[in-house]
Design a protein around this motif. Structure first.
Motif, PDB file in Angstrom:
ATOM      1  N   ASP A   1       0.815  -1.219   0.000  1.00 23.63           N
ATOM      2  CA  ASP A   1       0.000   0.000   0.000  1.00 23.63           C
ATOM      3  C   ASP A   1       0.848   1.268   0.000  1.00 23.63           C
ATOM      4  O   ASP A   1       0.543   2.223  -0.703  1.00 23.63           O
ATOM      5  N   ASN A   2       1.910   1.266   0.791  1.00 24.71           N
ATOM      6  CA  ASN A   2       2.723   2.483   0.907  1.00 24.71           C
ATOM      7  C   ASN A   2       3.641   2.720  -0.295  1.00 24.71           C
ATOM      8  O   ASN A   2       4.367   3.710  -0.332  1.00 24.71           O
ATOM      9  N   ASP A   3       3.593   1.822  -1.304  1.00 23.29           N
ATOM     10  CA  ASP A   3       4.396   1.988  -2.523  1.00 23.29           C
ATOM     11  C   ASP A   3       3.659   2.739  -3.628  1.00 23.29           C
ATOM     12  O   ASP A   3       4.285   3.161  -4.598  1.00 23.29           O
ATOM     13  N   VAL A   4       2.360   2.887  -3.518  1.00 21.86           N
ATOM     14  CA  VAL A   4       1.542   3.371  -4.631  1.00 21.86           C
ATOM     15  C   VAL A   4       2.029   4.721  -5.164  1.00 21.86           C
ATOM     16  O   VAL A   4       2.250   4.883  -6.367  1.00 21.86           O
ATOM     17  N   ALA A   5       2.213   5.691  -4.311  1.00 19.62           N
ATOM     18  CA  ALA A   5       2.632   7.023  -4.768  1.00 19.62           C
ATOM     19  C   ALA A   5       4.012   6.962  -5.436  1.00 19.62           C
ATOM     20  O   ALA A   5       4.223   7.588  -6.481  1.00 19.62           O
ATOM     21  N   ALA A   6       4.928   6.207  -4.860  1.00 21.73           N
ATOM     22  CA  ALA A   6       6.273   6.099  -5.439  1.00 21.73           C
ATOM     23  C   ALA A   6       6.233   5.403  -6.796  1.00 21.73           C
ATOM     24  O   ALA A   6       6.944   5.798  -7.731  1.00 21.73           O
TER      25      ALA A   6
END
Length: 136
Positions: A8-13
């Protein structure tokens, strides 16, 4: 470097990487593409991480007939270090584990660098024409 499924925390990157690599188009919503891939058991978004963060991606899916790779991206600062090759190997392994007999991908005909990369991996141009239309 390690390759893992998207978190989930990879989406923006990941979306930022795709934009940096010129993979996004105004008519495709990359966030929607990620969401669709993540909710299907027949696809995975693989993320390559180096000491700094996300340095590459490959979206992979199996349609029951052949495997596909989309959004293969390597950050310009991480190119020529084997990241793309490692992502393709991981994608091929994921597909082979699901019984895919063949892998295919689409490359824009003017993307000479990508075509050279895939040909160096042993892929060849197929005698097919891709047709399509939008459904949204």
């Amino acid at each position: 470097m390690r390759i893992v499924p998207l978190q989930d925390n990879d989406v923006a990157a990941v979306i930022g990487l795709w934009e940096t690599c010129g993979l996004t188009r105004p008519w495709n919503d990359p966030a929607q593409d990620l969401a669709l891939a993540r909710k299907s058991a027949d696809s995975v978004v693989l993320v390559a991480r180096d000491g700094v963060g996300v340095c590459g991606t490959a979206m992979t899916g199996f349609d029951g007939h052949r495997g596909w790779v989309y959004y293969l991206a390597v950050h310009p600062d991480a190119r020529h270090r084997g990241v793309g090759r490692a992502l393709m190997t991981a994608a091929e392994t994921w597909l082979a584990d699901r019984g895919a007999p063949k892998i295919q991908l689409m490359v824009r005909e003017d993307n000479v660098d990508a075509l050279g990369f895939y040909e160096a991996l042993g892929m060849s141009r197929q005698a097919v024409v891709t047709l399509g239309r939008r459904l949204d």
